[in-house]
Design a protein around this motif. Structure first.
Motif, PDB file in Angstrom:
ATOM      1  N   PRO A  13      16.595 -41.650 -18.893  1.00 50.97           N
ATOM      2  CA  PRO A  13      15.263 -41.284 -19.409  1.00 50.97           C
ATOM      3  C   PRO A  13      14.537 -40.369 -18.418  1.00 50.97           C
ATOM      4  O   PRO A  13      14.676 -40.516 -17.207  1.00 50.97           O
ATOM      5  N   ILE A  14      13.816 -39.413 -18.963  1.00 47.19           N
ATOM      6  CA  ILE A  14      13.022 -38.501 -18.125  1.00 47.19           C
ATOM      7  C   ILE A  14      11.665 -39.142 -17.933  1.00 47.19           C
ATOM      8  O   ILE A  14      10.963 -39.449 -18.891  1.00 47.19           O
ATOM      9  N   ARG A  15      11.307 -39.341 -16.687  1.00 41.16           N
ATOM     10  CA  ARG A  15      10.018 -39.945 -16.397  1.00 41.16           C
ATOM     11  C   ARG A  15       8.951 -38.844 -16.450  1.00 41.16           C
ATOM     12  O   ARG A  15       9.059 -37.828 -15.768  1.00 41.16           O
ATOM     13  N   MET A  16       7.936 -39.043 -17.251  1.00 43.50           N
ATOM     14  CA  MET A  16       6.917 -38.023 -17.501  1.00 43.50           C
ATOM     15  C   MET A  16       5.805 -38.010 -16.446  1.00 43.50           C
ATOM     16  O   MET A  16       5.167 -36.985 -16.238  1.00 43.50           O
ATOM     17  N   THR A  17       5.561 -39.091 -15.783  1.00 44.84           N
ATOM     18  CA  THR A  17       4.443 -39.166 -14.838  1.00 44.84           C
ATOM     19  C   THR A  17       4.554 -38.134 -13.720  1.00 44.84           C
ATOM     20  O   THR A  17       3.583 -37.400 -13.463  1.00 44.84           O
ATOM     21  N   PRO A  18       5.673 -37.960 -13.063  1.00 46.63           N
ATOM     22  CA  PRO A  18       5.747 -36.923 -12.014  1.00 46.63           C
ATOM     23  C   PRO A  18       5.587 -35.512 -12.585  1.00 46.63           C
ATOM     24  O   PRO A  18       5.000 -34.644 -11.938  1.00 46.63           O
ATOM     25  N   LEU A  19       6.081 -35.271 -13.797  1.00 50.50           N
ATOM     26  CA  LEU A  19       5.943 -33.945 -14.400  1.00 50.50           C
ATOM     27  C   LEU A  19       4.483 -33.631 -14.707  1.00 50.50           C
ATOM     28  O   LEU A  19       4.005 -32.505 -14.484  1.00 50.50           O
ATOM     29  N   ILE A  20       3.755 -34.603 -15.218  1.00 50.39           N
ATOM     30  CA  ILE A  20       2.333 -34.398 -15.510  1.00 50.39           C
ATOM     31  C   ILE A  20       1.565 -34.159 -14.222  1.00 50.39           C
ATOM     32  O   ILE A  20       0.682 -33.305 -14.162  1.00 50.39           O
ATOM     33  N   ILE A  25      -1.442 -30.374 -10.730  1.00 50.94           N
ATOM     34  CA  ILE A  25      -1.576 -29.734  -9.409  1.00 50.94           C
ATOM     35  C   ILE A  25      -1.508 -28.217  -9.559  1.00 50.94           C
ATOM     36  O   ILE A  25      -2.289 -27.482  -8.955  1.00 50.94           O
ATOM     37  N   LEU A  26      -0.594 -27.709 -10.378  1.00 49.19           N
ATOM     38  CA  LEU A  26      -0.516 -26.264 -10.617  1.00 49.19           C
ATOM     39  C   LEU A  26      -1.778 -25.756 -11.301  1.00 49.19           C
ATOM     40  O   LEU A  26      -2.289 -24.674 -10.963  1.00 49.19           O
ATOM     41  N   LEU A  27      -2.284 -26.500 -12.249  1.00 46.25           N
ATOM     42  CA  LEU A  27      -3.507 -26.108 -12.938  1.00 46.25           C
ATOM     43  C   LEU A  27      -4.670 -26.002 -11.963  1.00 46.25           C
ATOM     44  O   LEU A  27      -5.401 -25.010 -11.950  1.00 46.25           O
ATOM     45  N   VAL A  28      -4.837 -27.002 -11.118  1.00 42.62           N
ATOM     46  CA  VAL A  28      -5.917 -26.970 -10.115  1.00 42.62           C
ATOM     47  C   VAL A  28      -5.705 -25.808  -9.156  1.00 42.62           C
ATOM     48  O   VAL A  28      -6.657 -25.090  -8.800  1.00 42.62           O
ATOM     49  N   PHE A  29      -4.484 -25.569  -8.727  1.00 41.91           N
ATOM     50  CA  PHE A  29      -4.204 -24.463  -7.811  1.00 41.91           C
ATOM     51  C   PHE A  29      -4.615 -23.125  -8.424  1.00 41.91           C
ATOM     52  O   PHE A  29      -5.311 -22.331  -7.785  1.00 41.91           O
ATOM     53  N   PHE A  30      -4.225 -22.864  -9.661  1.00 40.96           N
ATOM     54  CA  PHE A  30      -4.560 -21.588 -10.280  1.00 40.96           C
ATOM     55  C   PHE A  30      -6.043 -21.476 -10.597  1.00 40.96           C
ATOM     56  O   PHE A  30      -6.612 -20.388 -10.548  1.00 40.96           O
ATOM     57  N   MET A  31      -6.696 -22.582 -10.905  1.00 41.95           N
ATOM     58  CA  MET A  31      -8.139 -22.529 -11.141  1.00 41.95           C
ATOM     59  C   MET A  31      -8.895 -22.189  -9.857  1.00 41.95           C
ATOM     60  O   MET A  31      -9.880 -21.453  -9.881  1.00 41.95           O
ATOM     61  N   VAL A  32      -8.435 -22.726  -8.742  1.00 35.48           N
ATOM     62  CA  VAL A  32      -9.120 -22.485  -7.472  1.00 35.48           C
ATOM     63  C   VAL A  32      -8.842 -21.082  -6.952  1.00 35.48           C
ATOM     64  O   VAL A  32      -9.734 -20.416  -6.412  1.00 35.48           O
ATOM     65  N   THR A  33      -7.632 -20.575  -7.121  1.00 32.68           N
ATOM     66  CA  THR A  33      -7.273 -19.287  -6.529  1.00 32.68           C
ATOM     67  C   THR A  33      -7.569 -18.086  -7.411  1.00 32.68           C
ATOM     68  O   THR A  33      -7.616 -16.966  -6.916  1.00 32.68           O
ATOM     69  N   SER A  34      -7.769 -18.287  -8.710  1.00 36.27           N
ATOM     70  CA  SER A  34      -8.009 -17.125  -9.577  1.00 36.27           C
ATOM     71  C   SER A  34      -9.488 -16.797  -9.620  1.00 36.27           C
ATOM     72  O   SER A  34     -10.353 -17.649  -9.434  1.00 36.27           O
TER      73      SER A  34
END
Length: 137
Positions: A13-20, A25-34
């Motif tokens: 099974p693919i665990r979804m928690t680490p993917l989310i 983290i990527l969303l926050v990174f791009f919001m802060v840097t753009s």
């Protein structure tokens, strides 16, 4: 001789928690840097100081009316007609003044006609309620 037992053929099974977590983290990174800039605004050259042409003569002053027509001295014409008249008069640079009643569509259409005719336009919003009348060419 086999040292490792074979694994059963079942799907892991693919665990979804680490993917989310990674996605957030990527969303926050791009919001802060753009840099978020409004795309619905028109960037203009707003140098409206009393500039003069190359020969020392003051630039013609145009006043855009709320109905979309442009006043040049005593003349009140559509932007296309005025662009042709300015070109015939040998004008290549003008000051354009508007007040808060001019719609963005009329302003953009007028500015486009002037720029398509090769006329450099310096824009300013009128400080008073109505724009003042300027001298005729």
């Amino acid at each position: 001789m086999q040292l490792v037992e074979p694994r059963p053929h079942r799907r892991l099974p693919i665990r979804m928690t680490p993917l989310i977590d990674v996605v957030f983290i990527l969303l926050v990174f791009f919001m802060v840097t753009s840099r978020l800039a409004p795309t619905s605004q028109l960037q203009l050259d707003n140098d409206t100081r009393a500039s003069a042409g190359g020969d020392g003569e003051p630039l013609p002053s145009l006043v855009m009316q709320p109905d979309g027509r442009i006043q040049w001295g005593d003349r009140l014409e559509t932007p296309a007609q005025l662009a042709r008249a300015l070109t015939r008069a040998g004008e290549s640079e003008v000051n354009l003044e508007t007040d808060g009643q001019v719609s963005l569509g009329d302003f953009t259409a007028g500015l486009t006609h002037l720029q398509d005719a090769g006329i450099t336009t310096h824009w300013q919003r009128s400080s008073g309620g109505t724009a003042s009348r300027q001298e005729a060419p």
